[in-house]
Design a protein around this motif. Sequence first.
Motif, PDB file in Angstrom:
ATOM      1  N   TYR A   9      45.660  30.731  28.326  1.00 31.92           N
ATOM      2  CA  TYR A   9      47.120  31.102  28.920  1.00 31.92           C
ATOM      3  C   TYR A   9      47.050  32.558  29.331  1.00 31.92           C
ATOM      4  CZ  TYR A   9      47.473  27.023  25.386  1.00 31.92           C
ATOM      5  OH  TYR A   9      47.166  26.124  24.771  1.00 31.92           O
ATOM      6  N   PRO A  10      46.773  32.740  30.404  1.00 32.08           N
ATOM      7  CA  PRO A  10      46.564  33.733  31.112  1.00 32.08           C
ATOM      8  C   PRO A  10      48.107  34.518  31.496  1.00 32.08           C
ATOM      9  CG  PRO A  10      46.032  32.274  32.777  1.00 32.08           C
ATOM     10  CD  PRO A  10      46.192  31.754  31.410  1.00 32.08           C
ATOM     11  N   LYS A  11      49.050  33.817  31.656  1.00 26.32           N
ATOM     12  CA  LYS A  11      50.193  34.536  32.100  1.00 26.32           C
ATOM     13  C   LYS A  11      51.173  34.953  30.828  1.00 26.32           C
ATOM     14  CE  LYS A  11      51.312  31.714  36.106  1.00 26.32           C
ATOM     15  NZ  LYS A  11      52.059  30.529  36.918  1.00 26.32           N
ATOM     16  N   GLU A  12      51.041  33.875  29.765  1.00 26.27           N
ATOM     17  CA  GLU A  12      51.376  34.330  28.215  1.00 26.27           C
ATOM     18  C   GLU A  12      50.968  35.354  27.757  1.00 26.27           C
ATOM     19  OE1 GLU A  12      50.655  31.383  29.245  1.00 26.27           O
ATOM     20  OE2 GLU A  12      52.586  30.072  29.550  1.00 26.27           O
ATOM     21  N   THR A  13      49.393  35.784  27.699  1.00 27.27           N
ATOM     22  CA  THR A  13      48.795  36.630  27.260  1.00 27.27           C
ATOM     23  C   THR A  13      48.574  37.853  28.256  1.00 27.27           C
ATOM     24  OG1 THR A  13      46.887  35.774  27.588  1.00 27.27           O
ATOM     25  CG2 THR A  13      47.898  35.122  25.634  1.00 27.27           C
ATOM     26  N   ALA A  14      49.410  38.281  29.216  1.00 25.90           N
ATOM     27  CA  ALA A  14      48.901  39.086  30.387  1.00 25.90           C
ATOM     28  C   ALA A  14      49.230  40.293  29.544  1.00 25.90           C
ATOM     29  CB  ALA A  14      50.225  39.149  31.573  1.00 25.90           C
ATOM     30  N   GLU A  15      49.983  40.466  28.766  1.00 26.66           N
ATOM     31  CA  GLU A  15      50.281  42.134  28.210  1.00 26.66           C
ATOM     32  C   GLU A  15      49.563  42.217  26.991  1.00 26.66           C
ATOM     33  OE1 GLU A  15      54.271  42.448  27.751  1.00 26.66           O
ATOM     34  OE2 GLU A  15      54.711  42.491  30.018  1.00 26.66           O
ATOM     35  N   PHE A  16      48.877  41.248  26.461  1.00 23.39           N
ATOM     36  CA  PHE A  16      48.081  41.251  25.139  1.00 23.39           C
ATOM     37  C   PHE A  16      47.133  42.225  25.310  1.00 23.39           C
ATOM     38  CE2 PHE A  16      44.488  39.885  22.428  1.00 23.39           C
ATOM     39  CZ  PHE A  16      45.334  39.954  21.320  1.00 23.39           C
ATOM     40  N   PRO A  17      46.091  42.492  26.317  1.00 23.75           N
ATOM     41  CA  PRO A  17      45.140  43.620  26.164  1.00 23.75           C
ATOM     42  C   PRO A  17      45.885  45.068  25.983  1.00 23.75           C
ATOM     43  CG  PRO A  17      44.555  41.953  27.679  1.00 23.75           C
ATOM     44  CD  PRO A  17      46.055  41.872  27.207  1.00 23.75           C
ATOM     45  N   SER A  18      47.060  45.122  26.827  1.00 26.09           N
ATOM     46  CA  SER A  18      47.660  46.418  26.651  1.00 26.09           C
ATOM     47  C   SER A  18      48.293  46.640  25.408  1.00 26.09           C
ATOM     48  CB  SER A  18      48.680  46.356  27.617  1.00 26.09           C
ATOM     49  OG  SER A  18      49.809  45.553  27.445  1.00 26.09           O
TER      50      SER A  18
END
Length: 744
Positions: free
Chosen positions: A68-77
């Motif tokens: 789910y790349p769109k939903e977790t786009a801010e997870f690494p930050s």
Amino acid sequence: MGRGVLLTSNLPQLQNLIKRDPASYKEEFLQQWNHYNSIRQIFRFNPDEQAQHFRELVSFISQVAQCYPKETAEFPSHLSTLLLESYGSLSPDTRKTLVQNLVMLRNKNVITSIELLKSLFPLLSKTTSSSLRSYIRKTILSDIRTANLRSKNHKLNRAVQALLFGMVEQGLDGETIGNKAKQHTNVTPSADRTTNTGESAMWAVILTKELWRKGIWSDAKSVAIVALGCLHPVVKVQNASIHFFLGSDDEKEDSDDEKEELPDVGALRHRREINKKTRSGDKKLQKQLKSVSKKRISLKEPSQPNFPALQLLHDPQTFSEKLYDNMNICDKKLSLDHKILIMQLLSRVMGAHKSCVLGFYTYVMKYLAYHQLRVPAILAALAQSVHELTPPDVLVPVIRKLAHEFVHPGVGSEVIAAGINAIREVCRRQPWAMEDDLLGDLVEYRKSKDKPVTAAARGLLQLYREVNPSMLKRRERGKEASIGMAAGSQALPFGHSATPAMDVEGLTLLEDHLNALRDEGEESDEEAGWDNWNVDSDSESESESEGWMDVQSDGDLDISDSEDEKDPESKNKMDTTGGEDAVDVNRQSTLVTTKILTPADFALLNELRLQAATKAVEAGGGPKAKRKLAELEANAKHAQSGAAQDAVISEDLILGPRKKAKADYAERIASIEKGREGREKYGSLKGKKNKEAPSSSTNREKARNKPIMMIMRSGAVRGKKKASLREKQQKLRAHINRAKKSYH
């Protein structure tokens, strides 16, 4: 309902199902994602609450983030911000989990290497856990090595080098923290620990050195990072950076968690004696002893300077001046060992790049005394800094100080030899620094009874017979120097150079070799001659600049291949000039004007010259041919070793040949133990000792232990008493002959 409860409570099962079919379980993932966001808000204010559950959620989302790349786009930050901003309030388990999940995201290509490294670099100086620090360090090195495995990743390298530059520049404007008498600075509680102690700069230097050592980085930018560390105000950063250029990496400075001490040999042998005797134990002991001896030999091997790094220095003159300024200004704060390190680096840079820092010779004069600690290293650094462009008037006071302090009857022979050797090495690089009267006095020491002093004085005499025999007295010049002076040869004054070469020596040999190959039908490939000789460029703009460029000129350009067209009489100038400047132009090879010589051609030319010199010696060419062969072999060996143009001056060269010092008791015992290694236990093989089958003592051994009253009436004793003078003489002579045979 049962399925939702089961999946909510069992994250590993949900993770497995999502990886198989991400679209079918998107609602369950969004439920866990919303739960993660709520827990994250609570965790920011109270890290101790629900820490275990937060770590489980972070690990779960990291495993399925690529689905789910769109939903977790801010997870690494989220993870990066939490580590960098709240690192001190996190528990050790939480820190380790966050770092491991960031690395997992990089392995799954969710984030780039640059994003990962921007998060990991600041953690090196913040963490206090040796295991986590070692993990971060290995991750950084492996990621950069993987990125540069097939080809150079210039984009990543430039980004990482920019980060390292920033880490080193953090504390450059601070006050120098000396290491003399273990000085400490008062650090306020609110101050940044990494800025005051130089932890960030230290790790930047360590990582750059490791990447250079592994061959991942070999460009001028990585050298510039370590060169900037040499000017850092924190002494331990300077120490690690200077060791990089000197070629002697200090492992104690590089990593605290990788220290390795040599085991105690005596303790190993004592443990072997009291433990059960087995063959496997003996083999293990022998293996440990061999490894210890190899490590000791490797530690005793002299270190070689990092010549490629020295050659890649940008603006070596400015770098030398800054090194000297730091050493001169912080003279009272720095210890003697650290100042000697700076002297060694400064002298290597001055000698390699022909730079001049005239204040260095004034500074070093206060350390030129025979009672000064580590004076051989100081003398070696002094001689290493001199080159042919050093002004002689700056070196004249230094030579006088050396002669006044080291060469006089009030000191030992070792001191005199060291002083003369130091003067010789300085004058070898700048002969005009010597005065005539002082040279005559120093040469007289060749008549000394001490071998080191005699060897040193003879070396100085031989040097000036070669470079400037006019400074010697007539009877000291030697045959060859006198003949040369009679022929009119003189030493070149300071600043003058010899006549430039008009042709490449031995080029006719290469031309004949290529003609022979052409006659046999073999053609040389021009492009193949440049294989493995090209240097990778870090600039991407070089590919854009390939091809021809249109140059506009305002007027006409006068282009000619030679100035002979303007002056026709200049063609005959070389033939009409006499003496040594006359050159026979008919012998020059045509390869210079018809072929571009590749590095492979020059390597072949050196081999052909060496073969021709060998044939000349075999044909009876005489001493001149032998000297030429020896010179070519030395040059070939010099080129293969990759050494610099000027040899490194060691302390042993300054001290010269000297007698072996008398060993003390501990050294003698150590030598005895070393000689017994790998040898059977000492003892006689007679009687019961060291025999396969046990037996009693011999009759001779029994006779030695008999009481005196039992042997007084024996025939052997009574025969000695009744022996004549003649028999006694024969017996004594036989004893002397046997002793001589056993001695020889």
